[in-house]
Design an enzyme around this catalytic site. Structure first.
Site, mmCIF file in Angstrom:
data_model
loop_
_atom_site.group_PDB
_atom_site.id
_atom_site.type_symbol
_atom_site.label_atom_id
_atom_site.label_comp_id
_atom_site.label_asym_id
_atom_site.label_seq_id
_atom_site.Cartn_x
_atom_site.Cartn_y
_atom_site.Cartn_z
ATOM 1 N N LYS A 1 3.179 4.419 -1.212
ATOM 2 C CA LYS A 1 3.236 5.350 -2.351
ATOM 3 C C LYS A 1 4.546 6.125 -2.228
ATOM 4 O O LYS A 1 4.678 6.988 -1.356
ATOM 5 C CB LYS A 1 2.062 6.334 -2.358
ATOM 6 C CG LYS A 1 0.687 5.688 -2.578
ATOM 7 C CD LYS A 1 -0.019 5.474 -1.298
ATOM 8 C CE LYS A 1 -1.421 4.915 -1.533
ATOM 9 N NZ LYS A 1 -2.053 4.480 -0.282
ATOM 10 N N ASP B 1 -0.541 16.888 20.311
ATOM 11 C CA ASP B 1 -0.037 17.986 21.140
ATOM 12 C C ASP B 1 0.740 19.053 20.362
ATOM 13 O O ASP B 1 1.608 19.721 20.943
ATOM 14 C CB ASP B 1 0.868 17.443 22.258
ATOM 15 C CG ASP B 1 0.095 16.638 23.288
ATOM 16 O OD1 ASP B 1 -1.137 16.787 23.353
ATOM 17 O OD2 ASP B 1 0.722 15.838 24.005
ATOM 18 N N HIS C 1 -9.540 11.197 2.354
ATOM 19 C CA HIS C 1 -8.692 10.021 2.225
ATOM 20 C C HIS C 1 -7.351 10.183 2.947
ATOM 21 O O HIS C 1 -6.477 9.336 2.841
ATOM 22 C CB HIS C 1 -8.453 9.744 0.736
ATOM 23 C CG HIS C 1 -7.854 8.422 0.417
ATOM 24 N ND1 HIS C 1 -6.552 8.278 -0.033
ATOM 25 C CD2 HIS C 1 -8.373 7.171 0.468
ATOM 26 C CE1 HIS C 1 -6.294 6.998 -0.258
ATOM 27 N NE2 HIS C 1 -7.372 6.305 0.059
ATOM 28 N N ASP D 1 15.903 11.307 -9.210
ATOM 29 C CA ASP D 1 17.336 11.603 -9.200
ATOM 30 C C ASP D 1 17.962 11.470 -7.815
ATOM 31 O O ASP D 1 19.039 12.040 -7.560
ATOM 32 C CB ASP D 1 17.605 13.012 -9.744
ATOM 33 C CG ASP D 1 17.320 13.118 -11.239
ATOM 34 O OD1 ASP D 1 17.224 12.068 -11.901
ATOM 35 O OD2 ASP D 1 17.187 14.246 -11.744
ATOM 36 N N HIS E 1 0.817 -1.209 0.000
ATOM 37 C CA HIS E 1 0.000 0.000 0.000
ATOM 38 C C HIS E 1 0.857 1.269 0.000
ATOM 39 O O HIS E 1 0.343 2.380 0.118
ATOM 40 C CB HIS E 1 -0.906 -0.034 1.242
ATOM 41 C CG HIS E 1 -2.047 0.921 1.207
ATOM 42 N ND1 HIS E 1 -2.198 1.938 2.129
ATOM 43 C CD2 HIS E 1 -3.102 1.033 0.370
ATOM 44 C CE1 HIS E 1 -3.300 2.607 1.882
ATOM 45 N NE2 HIS E 1 -3.867 2.097 0.816
ATOM 46 N N LYS F 1 -4.332 10.319 5.670
ATOM 47 C CA LYS F 1 -3.914 9.417 6.748
ATOM 48 C C LYS F 1 -2.951 10.198 7.635
ATOM 49 O O LYS F 1 -1.763 10.341 7.311
ATOM 50 C CB LYS F 1 -3.204 8.180 6.191
ATOM 51 C CG LYS F 1 -4.043 7.351 5.194
ATOM 52 C CD LYS F 1 -3.709 7.694 3.778
ATOM 53 C CE LYS F 1 -4.210 6.685 2.763
ATOM 54 N NZ LYS F 1 -5.555 6.256 2.861
#
Length: 396
Positions: A144, A321, A314, A149, A142, A316
């Site tokens: 990404k 604090d 979507h 370079d 999952h 995450k």
């Protein structure tokens, strides 16, 4: 009776496949905690802005492009993306593209052939195979990751396709958080990509030193953590346990493990302000209803729960604090905790953490609060879905 018997046998076989697969992979699950680094980090919360910058950086590549996505679609948004990759490969840039087999199953074979014919190296990660076919199908990569370079890196919640660019009428605006990293942290993104590439292709990447140029330190202290169905639960518990004033969680799927949920409840009991932001609409069956039992107990304990209505949420992320935040690929659910390969960026910088908190607060203004009255008055259909979701929550 025969049909019932066949169905029963199928369910037993699936159950055995899953349980035996868990036992088989138990020792193989791992986490990779990279060193603390310093990089310059930019936060993107809008797909149009992200992809404009992302495509521009791809155009500027001179040595290599390494890309890993869970989902890459074939549509009007990705047509220029694939064209850039072909052009860069024709220029002599080393281009590698790795996608999850389940997530990107819809990619046309003709497209893949054209990429390879142009010099782009393309591979699927985690294709299904025996033994433990069902369990393997559930263990997705999952992550990404993009590295350009060896100097520019991207990580976060966005995949590539028209809906992530806000062009799908079913979802509307796609709200997500993605990071652009320049500095020392790119070294670790590169390391993780090459690990995943070699695991997927069973081939060792030659001349690796070319992919690790000397990198300057940036302004923001952070740490990348890659997990593969283990350790994420304990990391989140540790972070929540040390919260003193506030916890903010943004996630499309809220299906925590029992220990993780209990830690949130303990935080509420000691007076920590807990806010959870989820989407109003769901992109998968039962995921919305699976969260209801947790929300009921949290609302009774004083938590705030909001549902984003202006599109699809979507992101995450976790903010604690105003001192620590997490932006990455892991959802606040059991699939990310115990099945998927994920990568998260933990940031130890007050100014950047406030920036992420401000993004969440802006999204809260386009969200509706979930109330106990709503929970008590939900429809019989929602109650039925909730019951089913509890049975299959580990696979949602």
């Amino acid at each position: 009776m025969v049909v019932i018997a066949v169905i029963a046998i199928i369910f037993v076989l699936i159950y055995l496949d899953d349980k035996l697969g868990q036992l088989s992979f138990r020792n193989g699950r791992k986490k990779v905690v990279y060193p603390e680094r310093r990089s310059d980090i930019a936060l993107y919360v809008n797909g149009r802005h992200l992809f404009a910058d992302y495509f521009a950086e791809l155009h500027r590549a001179r040595d290599h492009i390494h890309i890993l996505f869970y989902i890459i679609k074939s549509d009007e948004t990705t047509t220029p993306f694939f064209q850039i990759l072909k052009e860069k490969a024709a220029e002599g840039v080393k281009v590698r593209v790795l996608v999850d087999w389940v997530g990107s199953l819809g990619l046309p074979k003709a497209l893949i052939r054209s990429l390879r014919a142009s010099g782009v190296e393309f591979a699927y990660t985690r294709p299904p195979c025996f033994p433990f076919l069902i369990y393997r199908l559930n263990r997705r990569n999952h992550r990404k990751i993009t590295v350009i370079d060896g100097r520019i890196g991207y990580i976060g919640g966005y995949n590539i396709g028209r809906e992530y660019n806000g062009k799908d009428a079913n979802f509307g605006e796609w709200r997500d958080y993605h990071l652009k990293i320049s500095g020392e942290g790119v070294y670790d993104l590169q390391e993780q990509f090459l690990h995943d590439w070699e695991e997927a292709t069973s081939k060792t990447v030659a001349d690796k030193h070319r992919y690790f140029p000397e990198l300057p330190a940036g302004a923001i202290r952070h740490q990348l953590v890659a997990t593969d169905g283990s350790a994420l639960e304990e990391q989140y518990i540790h972070a929540i346990r040390h919260a003193k004033k506030e916890i903010m969680i943004g996630t499309p799927y809220f299906i925590p493990s029992r220990p993780l949920f209990n830690e949130l409840m303990r935080a509420l009991k000691r007076g920590v302000r807990v806010t959870v932001l989820v989407p109003l609409k769901a992109d998968h069956l039962f995921v919305r209803e699976a969260a209801y039992p947790y929300f009921y107990r949290m609302l009774k304990a004083g938590a705030r729960v909001y549902r984003f209505y202006q599109g699809f949420y979507h992101a995450k992320t976790i903010v604690i604090d105003e001192e620590w935040c997490d932006v990455g690929t892991a959802n606040f659910d059991r699939r990310s905790l115990f099945l998927n390969g994920e990568i998260n960026c933990y940031v130890f910088d007050r100014a950047f953490t406030r920036l992420v908190k401000q993004a969440i607060e802006r999204d809260l203004t386009r969200s509706e609060p979930l109330t106990l009255d709503f929970w008590r008055n939900r429809s019989l259909l929602d109650r039925g879905k909730e019951s089913i979701s509890q049975l299959i929550s580990a696979w949602l």
